[in-house]
Design an enzyme around this catalytic site. Structure first.
Site, short mmCIF file in Angstrom:
data_model
loop_
_atom_site.label_atom_id
_atom_site.label_comp_id
_atom_site.label_asym_id
_atom_site.label_seq_id
_atom_site.Cartn_x
_atom_site.Cartn_y
_atom_site.Cartn_z
N THR A 115 41.15 32.65 45.27
CA THR A 115 42.33 33.50 45.17
C THR A 115 43.44 32.96 46.08
OG1 THR A 115 40.94 35.44 44.79
CG2 THR A 115 43.20 35.86 45.49
N GLN A 144 41.16 36.07 39.28
CA GLN A 144 42.26 36.02 40.23
C GLN A 144 43.10 34.76 40.04
OE1 GLN A 144 39.04 36.45 41.05
NE2 GLN A 144 38.80 38.18 42.45
N GLN A 166 45.69 39.11 36.85
CA GLN A 166 45.06 39.67 38.05
C GLN A 166 45.61 38.99 39.29
OE1 GLN A 166 40.79 39.85 37.91
NE2 GLN A 166 40.58 40.46 40.03
N ASP A 167 45.99 39.80 40.29
CA ASP A 167 46.47 39.29 41.58
C ASP A 167 47.76 38.48 41.45
OD1 ASP A 167 44.19 40.47 42.49
OD2 ASP A 167 43.25 38.65 43.25
N ASP A 189 45.05 44.98 40.28
CA ASP A 189 45.44 44.75 41.68
C ASP A 189 46.56 43.73 41.77
OD1 ASP A 189 43.24 46.41 42.23
OD2 ASP A 189 41.90 44.72 42.60
N ARG A 245 44.47 51.35 44.58
CA ARG A 245 43.18 51.57 45.22
C ARG A 245 43.18 50.76 46.52
NH1 ARG A 245 38.58 48.15 41.82
NH2 ARG A 245 39.72 46.17 41.62
N TRP A 247 42.25 48.21 49.18
CA TRP A 247 41.47 47.00 49.41
C TRP A 247 40.81 47.07 50.79
CZ3 TRP A 247 43.89 41.43 50.09
CH2 TRP A 247 42.86 40.48 50.03
#
Length: 330
Positions: A115, A144, A166-167, A189, A245, A247
């Site tokens: 990531t 990610q 994602q990310d 996220d 949410r 982390w």
């Protein structure tokens, strides 16, 4: 003229010549153009040409084009402003993702991208600004894959598009970031990290049913993510999206006067249970809204542990209180 006077004159001459040389090697305006009509053909070359630890802002103008670069603004390249000619036509693109084979090994010995190394653009230098640019990670839905990673303090993104899945956007460290008039897209996220960040008049687009934010705010930070006057929208068919949410246990995310479309799930927030290192995060996370509007804004069914802001609370949410001695509008 005595010997002492001569030495003083020589010293002043040397200092003057040094100052002149410094000005000559610190360009204030650089042009990047792929057709060779500018100062450089790549953005990285232009960044590399900026004087290390510059104390004056250097403006790098980027002509329209698709720049296939893994761009890094390192910590010693400060006070840089990248300005695209056209937001929709000045594109920095990459397709690295976590798990993709790394050429050789990264500095940790990992033979694959993670990531943290999957970024298209990495900004480490303080006092940098991105404007009128599109930054994208086109790896697809493979896990990610970061488009923009910010590790610096006093960073700004103005009228930029940041595209990924994602990310997408990683606000990586405990710095201060400011995003204005940006479009940010992603799946899971896709706005995440530790920094204190203000998003103003931004459009946040969810591409799948998932989570928008995943803050990892530290216990020492008074503020985490603060969204002012933003819009939350979604792709067709998307109808179950959480605002965020945690982390990490002390995640902080607040939406102020944000327009929320019908894809925002009524409970609003998710506790991210099942993490043995950070259990019961709902007890310490700070999630709240103020004057949300739109079909997804009904707070009557939000999770019980979401905070209720008061008129007194909302007065604390100013740029000065959030950022301290830094004014991103100056």
């Amino acid at each position: 003229m005595n010997l002492k006077s001569i030495k003083v004159c020589l010293m002043l001459l040397i200092l003057a010549l040094g100052a002149s040389a410094q000005v000559a090697t610190t360009p204030s305006n650089i042009v990047v153009a792929q057709d060779g009509s500018g100062t450089f053909k790549t953005i990285q070359e232009a960044v590399n040409a900026v004087r290390d630890h510059s104390q004056v802002n250097v403006r790098i103008q980027i002509k329209a084009g698709v720049y296939h670069e893994k761009l890094v603004i390192p910590a010693w390249k400060k006070n840089i402003t990248l300005v695209g000619e056209d937001r929709e036509k000045t594109i920095i693109t990459g397709d690295d993702y976590s798990g993709k084979a790394f050429p050789g090994k990264d500095f940790t010995g990992n033979p694959k991208y993670s990531t943290y190394t999957s970024y298209t653009v990495l900004v480490q230098g303080n006092d940098c600004t991105l404007q009128n640019l599109t930054i994208e990670n086109t790896a697809g839905r493979v896990g990610q894959a970061v488009a923009l990673c910010v590790e610096s303090d006093r960073f700004r993104a103005i009228q930029c598009s940041i595209f990924g899945n994602q990310d997408t956007l990683y606000t990586a460290k405990d710095g201060r970031n400011y995003f204005e008039g940006c479009l940010i897209t992603g799946t899971t996220d896709f706005i995440f990290g530790e920094a204190t960040v203000v998003f103003r008049n931004c459009t946040i687009k969810s591409l799948t049913n998932s989570y928008i934010t995943a803050a990892s705010t530290t216990p020492q930070q008074q503020f985490g993510y603060v969204f002012f006057d933003c819009k939350l929208i979604a792709a067709d068919g998307v109808d179950q999206v959480y605002l965020g949410r945690p982390w990490r246990s002390y995640a902080k995310t607040v939406f102020i006067r944000t327009e929320m479309d019908k894809h925002i799930i009524p409970v609003g927030w998710h506790a991210w249970p099942g993490d043995p290192m950070f259990p019961a995060k709902e007890k310490t996370a700070f999630y709240a809204e103020w004057e949300s509007s739109g079909p997804g804004s009904d707070q009557s069914k939000r999770v019980s542990w979401a905070k209720k802001l008061t008129k007194s609370d909302i007065k604390k949410y100013t740029l000065k209180n959030i950022f301290g001695d830094w004014n991103p509008l100056s």
